[in-house]
Write a protein that holds these residues in place. Structure first.
Motif, short mmCIF file in Angstrom:
data_model
loop_
_atom_site.label_atom_id
_atom_site.label_comp_id
_atom_site.label_asym_id
_atom_site.label_seq_id
_atom_site.Cartn_x
_atom_site.Cartn_y
_atom_site.Cartn_z
N MET A 196 64.19 2.68 -17.19
CA MET A 196 63.46 1.46 -17.53
C MET A 196 62.39 1.79 -18.56
O MET A 196 61.56 2.67 -18.35
CB MET A 196 62.82 0.87 -16.27
N LEU A 197 62.42 1.08 -19.70
CA LEU A 197 61.42 1.30 -20.74
C LEU A 197 60.30 0.28 -20.65
O LEU A 197 59.13 0.61 -20.54
CB LEU A 197 62.08 1.22 -22.12
N TRP A 198 60.66 -0.99 -20.76
CA TRP A 198 59.70 -2.09 -20.63
C TRP A 198 60.34 -3.09 -19.67
O TRP A 198 61.27 -3.80 -20.06
CB TRP A 198 59.44 -2.78 -21.96
N ASP A 199 59.90 -3.13 -18.46
CA ASP A 199 60.51 -4.00 -17.45
C ASP A 199 60.68 -5.43 -17.99
O ASP A 199 59.70 -6.04 -18.44
CB ASP A 199 59.61 -4.01 -16.21
N PRO A 200 61.90 -5.98 -18.03
CA PRO A 200 63.15 -5.51 -17.42
C PRO A 200 64.10 -4.83 -18.40
O PRO A 200 65.31 -4.79 -18.15
CB PRO A 200 63.76 -6.82 -16.92
N ILE A 201 63.61 -4.31 -19.52
CA ILE A 201 64.47 -3.75 -20.56
C ILE A 201 64.71 -2.26 -20.28
O ILE A 201 63.77 -1.46 -20.29
CB ILE A 201 63.84 -3.91 -21.95
N ARG A 202 65.97 -1.91 -20.08
CA ARG A 202 66.34 -0.52 -19.86
C ARG A 202 66.68 0.16 -21.20
O ARG A 202 66.91 -0.50 -22.21
CB ARG A 202 67.54 -0.42 -18.91
N TYR A 203 66.74 1.47 -21.16
CA TYR A 203 67.01 2.26 -22.37
C TYR A 203 68.30 1.81 -23.04
O TYR A 203 68.35 1.64 -24.27
CB TYR A 203 67.10 3.74 -21.99
N SER A 204 69.37 1.61 -22.27
CA SER A 204 70.66 1.24 -22.85
C SER A 204 70.74 -0.24 -23.22
O SER A 204 71.77 -0.69 -23.73
CB SER A 204 71.80 1.59 -21.90
N GLU A 205 69.68 -0.98 -22.95
CA GLU A 205 69.65 -2.41 -23.29
C GLU A 205 68.79 -2.69 -24.52
O GLU A 205 68.46 -3.83 -24.80
CB GLU A 205 69.11 -3.21 -22.09
N THR A 206 68.47 -1.62 -25.25
CA THR A 206 67.64 -1.78 -26.44
C THR A 206 68.35 -1.20 -27.66
O THR A 206 69.30 -0.42 -27.54
CB THR A 206 66.27 -1.10 -26.24
N CYS A 207 67.90 -1.62 -28.84
CA CYS A 207 68.54 -1.21 -30.08
C CYS A 207 68.16 0.21 -30.46
O CYS A 207 67.11 0.71 -30.07
CB CYS A 207 68.14 -2.17 -31.20
N PRO A 208 69.00 0.88 -31.27
CA PRO A 208 68.65 2.21 -31.75
C PRO A 208 67.75 2.12 -32.98
O PRO A 208 67.44 1.05 -33.48
CB PRO A 208 70.02 2.80 -32.13
N SER A 209 67.32 3.25 -33.46
CA SER A 209 66.59 3.37 -34.71
C SER A 209 67.57 3.93 -35.74
O SER A 209 68.06 5.05 -35.58
CB SER A 209 65.39 4.31 -34.53
N SER A 210 67.86 3.15 -36.78
CA SER A 210 68.95 3.51 -37.69
C SER A 210 68.48 3.59 -39.14
O SER A 210 67.55 2.89 -39.55
CB SER A 210 70.08 2.48 -37.62
N ASP A 211 69.16 4.42 -39.92
CA ASP A 211 69.10 4.40 -41.37
C ASP A 211 70.34 3.65 -41.85
O ASP A 211 71.46 3.94 -41.38
CB ASP A 211 69.15 5.81 -41.96
N GLY A 212 70.16 2.73 -42.78
CA GLY A 212 71.34 2.04 -43.29
C GLY A 212 71.00 0.95 -44.28
O GLY A 212 69.84 0.57 -44.45
N ALA A 213 72.03 0.45 -44.94
CA ALA A 213 71.89 -0.61 -45.92
C ALA A 213 73.12 -1.50 -45.89
O ALA A 213 74.20 -1.09 -45.46
CB ALA A 213 71.71 -0.03 -47.33
N CYS A 214 72.93 -2.73 -46.35
CA CYS A 214 74.02 -3.70 -46.43
C CYS A 214 73.87 -4.46 -47.74
O CYS A 214 72.74 -4.68 -48.21
CB CYS A 214 73.97 -4.67 -45.25
N ALA A 215 74.99 -4.83 -48.35
CA ALA A 215 74.96 -5.55 -49.62
C ALA A 215 76.07 -6.59 -49.65
O ALA A 215 77.11 -6.42 -49.02
CB ALA A 215 75.11 -4.58 -50.79
N MET A 216 75.80 -7.67 -50.38
CA MET A 216 76.81 -8.71 -50.58
C MET A 216 76.74 -9.20 -52.02
O MET A 216 75.67 -9.25 -52.62
CB MET A 216 76.58 -9.88 -49.63
N VAL A 217 77.90 -9.58 -52.55
CA VAL A 217 77.98 -10.22 -53.85
C VAL A 217 78.27 -11.70 -53.62
O VAL A 217 79.26 -12.06 -52.98
CB VAL A 217 79.09 -9.61 -54.72
#
Length: 388
Positions: A196-217
């Protein structure tokens, strides 16, 4: 004069990971942009303007990065705009680019959003002391956990719902080669047993920290006619915002979110979103936000969103698939996360989502939010041009 129809003819994502130490910021955005151009079979010379978006500059500590990223994106000598609306910025960036095409300001526009969290400290960036901002209590999770607890009290949802969402999205990510997290051994029991990280949010119920980019034309009718592949057509798009804190704010179902969705449905001629939308790419950084946003977006009655999740309605094979890509719970380069939702919606109606393609997807909703449930950006795209 009627607005120019807007088509998505190119989509590109970088490889998402916890740390992309093999590329600089410039290399990261160029990787996504190059793939979008290749998808559209266009060159840098075919782009008339560039719109770039990211989350707060202090995340990486590089102020106004768009100035030096212009060269990497072929924007030298061309109009270039910077967008910032906190975590919703990827969606807002796409909408600004779409408006330039719609208004016939520029025929073809490249939209790019990114984040390189490995070179930042987002937890610190979201926990600046008073008087610079309100305290977020150890990052975004500390801010949003009380809102989730309020939703649970208001709706009567059982405490198992968050784990069901996380288990679904992590399994969906296994079918998406661009997803950051590929947890091949994931089970519902493992999610429920995570710390449990922040009740009621568990570790596997939260987003990761990522490097990334997205593009559209994005382009208009003439550009779409030259596209080698079927485009995704924009049927509606809107942005709305409200203060993070004010007397009477409903943090469980913000008014700005409800009004943004209603405007998109109005533009797209959607009378019954639950029945008329085939797939939803929703910004869910903490798993409990799936049922909350189902209600906020008018896809479920108030207090009933968790029942859709529990009944499997939002599974890939359900009546209303939500986040078949794995969503923000599986990939979270903050500045790009909203654009990824928009891009994944476009991939679905183009029939190009690969193993996570939803059969028969003709209308898809892309959704992003940011700040303290403060900024909202959404679009609805379809496989056919909008009615004139």
């Amino acid at each position: 004069m009627n607005a120019e129809p807007v088509a998505v003819v190119g989509i590109g994502q970088s490889r998402h990971a916890a740390a992309r130490r093999d590329v600089s910021l410039a290399g990261l955005v160029r990787e996504a942009a190059r793939r979008a151009l290749d998808d559209a079979e266009l060159t840098w010379a075919d782009i008339d303007a560039v719109v770039i978006g990211k989350a707060p500059d202090f995340f990486e500590g590089v102020m106004m990065p768009e100035l030096y990223l212009a060269d990497a994106l072929g924007a030298v000598g061309k109009p270039m705009l910077r967008v910032h609306t906190a975590g919703s910025v990827g969606g807002s960036t796409a909408l600004v680019a779409a408006d330039l095409v719609k208004a016939r300001v520029h025929p073809t526009v490249l939209a790019v959003a990114f984040e390189k969290q490995s070179e930042s400290n987002a937890m610190w960036g979201l926990s600046l002391p008073v008087p610079f901002q309100q305290p977020l209590l150890a990052g975004a999770g500390g801010f949003f956990a009380p809102h989730i607890r309020a939703y649970i009290r208001r709706s009567g949802a059982p405490d198992t719902v968050g784990s069901l969402v996380a288990y679904k999205d992590r399994r969906n990510a296994l079918k998406n080669p661009y997803a950051h997290l590929h947890e091949h051994g994931i089970t519902l029991e493992k999610v429920r047993a995570s710390p449990m990280l922040w009740d009621p949010i568990r570790y596997s119920e939260t987003c990761p920290s990522s490097d990334g980019a997205c593009a559209m034309v994005l382009t208009g009718r003439a550009g779409a006619a030259r596209s080698p592949r079927s485009p995704a057509w924009m049927h509606g798009g809107a942005m709305r915002s409200e203060p993070t804190l004010f007397a009477g704010k409903d943090s469980v179902s913000p008014r700005a979110g409800r009004e943004c969705a209603a405007e998109v449905y109005r533009q797209a001629g959607i009378a019954d979103p639950r029945r008329e939308i085939d797939v939803v790419e929703m910004y869910v950084p903490f798993s409990w936000y799936e049922p909350m946003w189902l209600e906020n977006l008018g896809l479920a009655a108030e207090g009933e969103g968790w029942r859709l999740t529990e009944a499997g309605v939002t599974e890939r094979d359900g009546e209303l698939p939500v986040n078949p890509s794995g969503g923000v719970l599986s990939t979270n380069p903050i500045g790009a996360s909203g654009m990824i939702r928009f891009a994944e919606a476009a991939l679905q109606v183009r029939g190009q989502a690969g193993e996570h393609q939803i059969d028969g997807a003709r209308r898809a909703l892309g959704h992003a939010y940011g700040g303290g449930s403060q900024f909202f950006a959404m679009w609805l795209v379809g496989s056919e041009p909008p009615a004139t």
